[in-house]
Design a protein around this motif. Structure first.
Motif, PDB file in Angstrom:
ATOM      1  N   TYR A  13      -8.833 -88.977  -0.041  1.00 19.94           N
ATOM      2  CA  TYR A  13      -8.982 -88.548  -1.204  1.00 19.94           C
ATOM      3  C   TYR A  13      -9.985 -89.235  -2.013  1.00 19.94           C
ATOM      4  O   TYR A  13      -9.758 -89.961  -3.021  1.00 19.94           O
ATOM      5  N   PRO A  14     -11.250 -89.023  -1.832  1.00 19.71           N
ATOM      6  CA  PRO A  14     -12.261 -89.996  -2.416  1.00 19.71           C
ATOM      7  C   PRO A  14     -12.403 -89.476  -4.039  1.00 19.71           C
ATOM      8  O   PRO A  14     -12.890 -90.393  -4.858  1.00 19.71           O
ATOM      9  N   PHE A  15     -11.987 -88.254  -4.283  1.00 16.93           N
ATOM     10  CA  PHE A  15     -11.931 -87.963  -5.561  1.00 16.93           C
ATOM     11  C   PHE A  15     -10.742 -87.540  -6.314  1.00 16.93           C
ATOM     12  O   PHE A  15     -10.493 -87.190  -7.462  1.00 16.93           O
ATOM     13  N   GLY A  16      -9.755 -88.178  -5.855  1.00 15.67           N
ATOM     14  CA  GLY A  16      -8.445 -88.463  -6.176  1.00 15.67           C
ATOM     15  C   GLY A  16      -7.339 -87.488  -5.665  1.00 15.67           C
ATOM     16  O   GLY A  16      -7.879 -86.543  -4.965  1.00 15.67           O
ATOM     17  N   TYR A  17      -6.184 -87.625  -6.008  1.00 12.62           N
ATOM     18  CA  TYR A  17      -5.155 -86.767  -5.266  1.00 12.62           C
ATOM     19  C   TYR A  17      -4.213 -86.011  -6.321  1.00 12.62           C
ATOM     20  O   TYR A  17      -3.099 -85.672  -5.961  1.00 12.62           O
ATOM     21  N   ASP A  18      -5.087 -85.588  -7.509  1.00 14.82           N
ATOM     22  CA  ASP A  18      -4.046 -85.093  -8.441  1.00 14.82           C
ATOM     23  C   ASP A  18      -3.531 -83.648  -7.856  1.00 14.82           C
ATOM     24  O   ASP A  18      -2.306 -83.234  -8.359  1.00 14.82           O
ATOM     25  N   ASP A  19      -4.284 -82.860  -7.298  1.00 14.31           N
ATOM     26  CA  ASP A  19      -3.872 -81.755  -6.831  1.00 14.31           C
ATOM     27  C   ASP A  19      -2.632 -81.693  -5.607  1.00 14.31           C
ATOM     28  O   ASP A  19      -1.888 -80.798  -5.344  1.00 14.31           O
TER      29      ASP A  19
END
Length: 72
Positions: A13-19
């Motif tokens: 998750y290089p851009f985050g795991y918000d989803d």
């Protein structure tokens, strides 16, 4: 959490795991937010801190009311 696992999460998750974050309701007024992270050897349930006020503002109040809670 081991550094290797943290590194793997950052790779996946290089851009985050918000989803990926879900709400888990344990009953008796207890709940938490977490996401699943699966490796070849293990399945992790990674608990995360959430600012609920931000979450409601972000997705909208109506959508937040319709959000389903997972009870275990």
């Amino acid at each position: 959490m081991k550094r290797e696992v943290v590194h793997l999460i950052h790779e996946k998750y290089p851009f985050g795991y918000d989803d990926e974050i879900k709400f888990y309701n344990l009953g008796a007024g207890k709940s938490f937010y977490a996401f699943n992270f699966i490796t070849e050897e293990y399945n992790y349930l990674v608990k995360v801190d959430m600012n609920v006020d931000f979450l409601v503002a972000e997705i909208g109040f109506e959508e937040a009311k319709d959000e389903k809670a997972y009870s275990y």
